[in-house]
Design a protein around this motif. Structure first.
Motif, mmCIF file in Angstrom:
data_model
loop_
_atom_site.group_PDB
_atom_site.id
_atom_site.type_symbol
_atom_site.label_atom_id
_atom_site.label_comp_id
_atom_site.label_asym_id
_atom_site.label_seq_id
_atom_site.Cartn_x
_atom_site.Cartn_y
_atom_site.Cartn_z
ATOM 1 N N ARG A 13 0.829 -1.199 0.000
ATOM 2 C CA ARG A 13 0.000 0.000 0.000
ATOM 3 C C ARG A 13 0.867 1.254 0.000
ATOM 4 O O ARG A 13 0.547 2.259 -0.653
ATOM 5 C CB ARG A 13 -0.925 0.008 1.212
ATOM 6 C CG ARG A 13 -2.070 -0.997 1.137
ATOM 7 C CD ARG A 13 -3.007 -0.855 2.320
ATOM 8 N NE ARG A 13 -4.090 -1.803 2.264
ATOM 9 C CZ ARG A 13 -5.217 -1.640 1.571
ATOM 10 N NH1 ARG A 13 -5.395 -0.510 0.863
ATOM 11 N NH2 ARG A 13 -6.162 -2.551 1.566
ATOM 12 N N ALA A 14 1.954 1.192 0.760
ATOM 13 C CA ALA A 14 2.855 2.354 0.802
ATOM 14 C C ALA A 14 3.539 2.579 -0.536
ATOM 15 O O ALA A 14 3.792 3.732 -0.929
ATOM 16 C CB ALA A 14 3.899 2.160 1.900
ATOM 17 N N VAL B 233 -1.193 -9.800 -2.866
ATOM 18 C CA VAL B 233 -1.015 -9.970 -1.426
ATOM 19 C C VAL B 233 -2.371 -10.040 -0.726
ATOM 20 O O VAL B 233 -2.561 -10.818 0.218
ATOM 21 C CB VAL B 233 -0.162 -8.829 -0.860
ATOM 22 C CG1 VAL B 233 -0.099 -8.895 0.662
ATOM 23 C CG2 VAL B 233 1.253 -8.886 -1.437
ATOM 24 N N GLN B 234 -3.324 -9.242 -1.181
ATOM 25 C CA GLN B 234 -4.657 -9.277 -0.583
ATOM 26 C C GLN B 234 -5.346 -10.625 -0.821
ATOM 27 O O GLN B 234 -6.004 -11.160 0.070
ATOM 28 C CB GLN B 234 -5.502 -8.143 -1.151
ATOM 29 C CG GLN B 234 -5.065 -6.757 -0.693
ATOM 30 C CD GLN B 234 -5.838 -5.647 -1.390
ATOM 31 O OE1 GLN B 234 -6.393 -5.846 -2.475
ATOM 32 N NE2 GLN B 234 -5.888 -4.470 -0.769
ATOM 33 N N VAL B 235 -5.176 -11.183 -2.016
ATOM 34 C CA VAL B 235 -5.744 -12.494 -2.308
ATOM 35 C C VAL B 235 -5.116 -13.555 -1.410
ATOM 36 O O VAL B 235 -5.805 -14.446 -0.884
ATOM 37 C CB VAL B 235 -5.544 -12.846 -3.798
ATOM 38 C CG1 VAL B 235 -5.904 -14.306 -4.058
ATOM 39 C CG2 VAL B 235 -6.392 -11.934 -4.672
ATOM 40 N N ARG C 109 -0.137 -1.948 -8.089
ATOM 41 C CA ARG C 109 -1.510 -2.364 -7.791
ATOM 42 C C ARG C 109 -1.705 -3.867 -7.963
ATOM 43 O O ARG C 109 -2.434 -4.502 -7.203
ATOM 44 C CB ARG C 109 -2.491 -1.592 -8.676
ATOM 45 C CG ARG C 109 -2.606 -0.123 -8.308
ATOM 46 C CD ARG C 109 -3.698 0.608 -9.080
ATOM 47 N NE ARG C 109 -3.340 0.772 -10.478
ATOM 48 C CZ ARG C 109 -3.927 0.136 -11.499
ATOM 49 N NH1 ARG C 109 -4.904 -0.732 -11.242
ATOM 50 N NH2 ARG C 109 -3.555 0.343 -12.754
ATOM 51 N N GLY C 110 -1.036 -4.458 -8.956
ATOM 52 C CA GLY C 110 -1.122 -5.895 -9.149
ATOM 53 C C GLY C 110 -0.507 -6.670 -7.990
ATOM 54 O O GLY C 110 -1.067 -7.676 -7.529
ATOM 55 N N LYS C 111 0.633 -6.202 -7.495
ATOM 56 C CA LYS C 111 1.259 -6.868 -6.357
ATOM 57 C C LYS C 111 0.423 -6.709 -5.098
ATOM 58 O O LYS C 111 0.303 -7.667 -4.297
ATOM 59 C CB LYS C 111 2.658 -6.284 -6.137
ATOM 60 C CG LYS C 111 3.468 -7.013 -5.079
ATOM 61 C CD LYS C 111 3.728 -8.448 -5.455
ATOM 62 C CE LYS C 111 4.562 -9.165 -4.422
ATOM 63 N NZ LYS C 111 4.797 -10.579 -4.768
ATOM 64 N N PRO D 246 5.241 6.308 -10.828
ATOM 65 C CA PRO D 246 4.726 5.664 -12.048
ATOM 66 C C PRO D 246 3.337 6.191 -12.374
ATOM 67 O O PRO D 246 2.524 6.477 -11.487
ATOM 68 C CB PRO D 246 4.684 4.172 -11.667
ATOM 69 C CG PRO D 246 5.644 4.038 -10.529
ATOM 70 C CD PRO D 246 5.568 5.344 -9.785
ATOM 71 N N LEU D 247 3.042 6.282 -13.666
ATOM 72 C CA LEU D 247 1.777 6.882 -14.071
ATOM 73 C C LEU D 247 0.593 5.939 -13.866
ATOM 74 O O LEU D 247 -0.481 6.372 -13.441
ATOM 75 C CB LEU D 247 1.864 7.314 -15.543
ATOM 76 C CG LEU D 247 2.869 8.435 -15.838
ATOM 77 C CD1 LEU D 247 2.858 8.778 -17.322
ATOM 78 C CD2 LEU D 247 2.558 9.677 -15.010
ATOM 79 N N PHE D 248 0.772 4.673 -14.168
ATOM 80 C CA PHE D 248 -0.355 3.751 -14.091
ATOM 81 C C PHE D 248 -0.322 2.863 -12.839
ATOM 82 O O PHE D 248 -1.352 2.310 -12.457
ATOM 83 C CB PHE D 248 -0.394 2.869 -15.340
ATOM 84 C CG PHE D 248 -0.564 3.655 -16.609
ATOM 85 C CD1 PHE D 248 -1.724 4.357 -16.868
ATOM 86 C CD2 PHE D 248 0.460 3.695 -17.540
ATOM 87 C CE1 PHE D 248 -1.878 5.082 -18.028
ATOM 88 C CE2 PHE D 248 0.314 4.418 -18.711
ATOM 89 C CZ PHE D 248 -0.851 5.120 -18.967
ATOM 90 N N LEU D 249 0.827 2.689 -12.260
ATOM 91 C CA LEU D 249 0.960 1.888 -11.035
ATOM 92 C C LEU D 249 0.433 0.468 -11.216
ATOM 93 O O LEU D 249 -0.079 -0.163 -10.281
ATOM 94 C CB LEU D 249 0.228 2.559 -9.860
ATOM 95 C CG LEU D 249 0.780 3.904 -9.386
ATOM 96 C CD1 LEU D 249 -0.162 4.513 -8.357
ATOM 97 C CD2 LEU D 249 2.170 3.743 -8.789
ATOM 98 N N ARG D 250 0.563 -0.068 -12.409
ATOM 99 C CA ARG D 250 0.029 -1.407 -12.652
ATOM 100 C C ARG D 250 0.811 -2.466 -11.858
ATOM 101 O O ARG D 250 0.227 -3.406 -11.320
ATOM 102 C CB ARG D 250 0.039 -1.706 -14.146
ATOM 103 C CG ARG D 250 -1.062 -0.980 -14.907
ATOM 104 C CD ARG D 250 -1.040 -1.282 -16.369
ATOM 105 N NE ARG D 250 0.113 -0.670 -17.032
ATOM 106 C CZ ARG D 250 0.235 -0.559 -18.353
ATOM 107 N NH1 ARG D 250 -0.702 -1.020 -19.140
ATOM 108 N NH2 ARG D 250 1.300 0.004 -18.886
ATOM 109 N N LYS D 251 2.109 -2.328 -11.837
ATOM 110 C CA LYS D 251 2.925 -3.291 -11.098
ATOM 111 C C LYS D 251 2.599 -3.252 -9.611
ATOM 112 O O LYS D 251 2.397 -4.290 -8.969
ATOM 113 C CB LYS D 251 4.398 -3.003 -11.318
ATOM 114 C CG LYS D 251 5.326 -3.914 -10.535
ATOM 115 C CD LYS D 251 6.783 -3.553 -10.780
ATOM 116 C CE LYS D 251 7.718 -4.417 -9.953
ATOM 117 N NZ LYS D 251 9.140 -4.065 -10.173
#
Length: 493
Positions: free
Chosen positions: A328-329, A387-389, A381-383, A374-379
Motif C-alpha cells: 500500500r505504501a 497480497v490481498q488475495v 496495484r497488481g502486487k 509511475p503513471l499507471f501503477l500497474r505493477k
C-alpha cells in the motif's frame, strides 16, 4: 496372564490306572495350577514415560526440530543486516600528458536509524583538477558533509528493510510452531510403536501359555493312552492342538521381534548412536482409565487457540499483513529528501583555525529532492492485489483448519469412548469365557466332556484375551491420537 485363564487341568482317573500314574498326574496338576508363562526374573519394565523421555531427549528428529528456532534467529540477523552502518569510498583520477584533468575522491559513512527510515550520513568530498565540473569542484583540502536522507513519501512509515525485519521476527513464532508440530508428530509415531510392541508382547505371552498348556495336556494324554485309559486317537487330537499353537507361537514371536525393531528406531543414545532394545526389556501394563469430559473440553479449547497449525497460519497472516502494508505504501509517490551541511577541511601545511574550518552553518549546505511516480501503477496495484488475495486464502484456510482440528479432537474423543465401552464388554467376555473353560474342565473330569471341547474352549479364551489386548492397545493409541489432534504434548508422558 492370570493363572485362572485356563484353570487347573485335571485328568479323569479312577481305580488302579490312576494309582499307577498318580504321581505323574499330581505333577501335571501342580504345574498347571501356576501361571505357565511366568515373567523372567531378569526382565526390566521399560515404561512409556521412560521411553517418551528418551525420545524427546535424544531422537534426531526432535533435536532437528529444536534447530528451527536457531534458523529463524539467523533470518532475523540477516534482516538486521539491512540496518548495518556502511562505509564507502570512491576514487576517480585522470592525467593525460602533463595535465591533471580531475582527481575525485568521495568517502562516507551511512548509519540507518532503525525506528524510522532515516539515514544519517557523514562524508568527505574532494574534487580538484583543471577540467573538473565546476558544480562538484571543492577547495583543495576538500569538504566535509554531515546530513540526513529522509523518505517523506512512500517509505516514511514503512519500507522493505523494516518489513523484512518484522517478518523475520514473526518467523520465530512460525519456527516454534513448526518445532512443536514435528515433536508432536514424532511422539505420536513413537506412542503407536510402543503400544504395538506392548500388543506383540502380550499376544506372545497368551499364545505361548496356550502352547505350553496344550503341550502339558498332550503329555498327560499320551501317558493315559499308554496305560490304555484313553484311545490312541486322543493323543493325535492333542498333538494337532500342540502343533497348531506352536505355529501361532512362532508367528507371535516374529511379530514381537519386528515390533522391537520398530520401537528401536526411536531409541538413540547421547552420543548420537542408535540403541537396540534388549530382549530382557518388557513394556508396562496398559491402564485403561477413562478420560474426563473436562479434560477433553480443555483440549478442544486449547486446540482452537494454540494448535501448531493455527499458530503457523497466524504467523503467516501477520507476515502477509506487513507485506500488504508495504505494498500500500509503494502506491504512494516515492519522495526522498536529503540535506547536508558543508564545511571546508583545514590545510595542514598552514595554521589551524577552528573558526575557518569545520564551521558547519546553514549558509553552506546541500539539499536534494527526488520524486518518482509511475503513471499507471500497474505493477504496484497488481502486487497489492496479489497480497490481498493471499490474505483471503490464509483466512479461509484458517477457518477450515479450525474446523478440521475440532472434528479430529471430537473424533478421537468418540473413539476413546467407544473403545472404553468395548473394553468393559470384552473384559466381561474374558471372565465369562474363563468360567466356561473351568466348567468344561470340570465336566471333562467327570467324563461328561471331551478333549476337543476343552481345547476349543481354551482356544477361544486365548483368542478373546488377544482381542482384549488389541482393544487396550487401540485405547492407548486413541489417547495419543487425541493429544496429537489437539496439538498438545501429553503431560503424563
Amino acid at each position: 496372564m492370570k493363572k485362572s485363564l485356563v484353570g487347573t487341568f485335571l485328568l479323569r482317573a479312577t481305580g488302579a490306572p490312576f494309582r499307577a500314574v498318580g504321581r505323574t498326574f499330581l505333577v501335571l496338576v501342580s504345574l498347571c495350577s501356576t501361571p505357565i508363562f511366568a515373567q523372567r526374573a531378569d526382565t526390566v519394565v521399560f515404561t512409556a514415560a521412560e521411553f517418551f523421555g528418551a525420545v524427546v531427549q535424544f531422537h534426531p528428529i526432535v533435536r532437528q526440530a529444536a534447530l528451527f528456532s536457531d534458523e529463524a534467529r539467523t533470518e532475523i540477523m540477516q534482516a538486521r543486516g539491512a540496518f548495518d552502518p556502511k562505509i564507502s569510498s570512491y576514487l576517480d583520477r585522470k592525467e593525460f600528458g602533463s595535465d591533471l584533468y580531475y582527481n575525485r575522491w568521495q568517502s562516507g559513512l551511512s548509519v540507518p536509524i532503525m525506528p524510522a527510515g532515516i539515514d544519517l550520513k557523514i562524508g568527505y568530498d574532494r574534487a580538484v583538477g583543471e577540467r573538473v565540473n565546476p558544480e562538484v569542484k571543492t577547495p583543495p583540502t576538500g569538504l566535509v558533509l554531515v546530513g540526513v536522507n529522509v523518505p517523506v513519501g512512500q517509505a516514511l512509515l514503512i519500507d522493505a528493510r523494516r518489513t523484512a525485519l518484522r517478518q523475520a521476527r514473526l518467523g520465530l513464532n512460525l519456527a516454534e510452531a513448526e518445532r512443536r508440530k514435528q515433536v508432536n508428530k514424532t511422539l505420536y509415531d513413537a506412542a503407536k510403536a510402543y503400544w504395538e510392541w506392548y500388543l506383540a508382547y502380550r499376544s506372545y505371552q497368551l499364545v505361548n501359555e496356550g502352547f505350553q498348556l496344550a503341550d502339558f495336556r498332550f503329555a498327560a494324554t499320551r501317558q493315559r493312552a499308554l496305560i490304555g485309559e484313553v484311545a490312541t486317537i486322543d493323543t493325535t487330537e492333542a498333538l494337532i492342538t500342540v502343533q497348531d499353537r506352536q505355529v501361532q507361537r512362532q508367528q507371535a514371536e516374529v511379530d514381537l521381534q519386528n515390533a522391537r525393531l520398530r520401537l528401536s528406531v526411536f531409541l538413540w543414545a547421547a552420543n548420537d548412536q542408535p540403541v537396540d532394545l534388549p530382549a530382557t526389556v518388557v513394556p508396562q501394563s496398559a491402564v485403561s482409565e477413562p478420560m474426563s469430559d473436562e479434560v477433553v473440553q480443555n483440549l478442544l479449547s486449547q486446540a482452537t487457540q494454540r494448535h501448531p497449525e493455527l499458530l503457523k497460519l497466524d504467523a503467516k497472516t501477520s507476515q502477509n499483513q506487513l507485506e500488504e502494508r508495504l505494498r500500500r505504501a509503494l502506491i504512494q509517490p516515492q519522495i526522498n529528501l536529503s540535506a547536508s551541511l558543508l564545511s571546508q577541511t583545514p590545510n595542514l601545511a598552514q595554521g589551524y583555525d577552528w573558526n575557518s574550518y569545520y564551521a558547519f552553518g546553514l549558509a553552506n549546505h546541500k539539499i536534494g529532492l527526488d520524486i518518482v511516480m509511475p503513471l499507471f501503477l500497474r505493477k504496484e496495484r497488481g502486487k497489492l492485489r496479489q497480497v490481498q488475495v493471499k490474505g483471503q486464502q490464509l483466512l479461509l484456510e484458517r477457518q477450515q483448519t479450525v474446523r478440521d482440528i475440532q472434528n479430529d479432537v471430537l473424533a478421537a474423543r468418540n473413539e476413546m469412548l467407544t473403545l472404553n465401552q468395548q473394553l468393559q464388554v470384552q473384559q466381561r467376555a474374558v471372565v465369562n469365557q474363563r468360567r466356561l473353560v473351568q466348567a468344561e474342565q470340570q465336566r471333562f473330569i467327570l467324563g461328561e466332556s471331551s478333549l476337543f471341547l476343552v481345547n476349543s474352549r481354551e482356544s477361544k479364551l486365548i483368542e478373546l484375551g488377544v482381542k482384549l489386548e488389541e482393544l487396550r492397545t487401540k485405547y492407548q493409541k486413541a489417547i495419543a491420537a487425541l493429544w496429537y489432534a489437539a496439538g498438545e504434548e501429553n503431560p503424563s508422558l
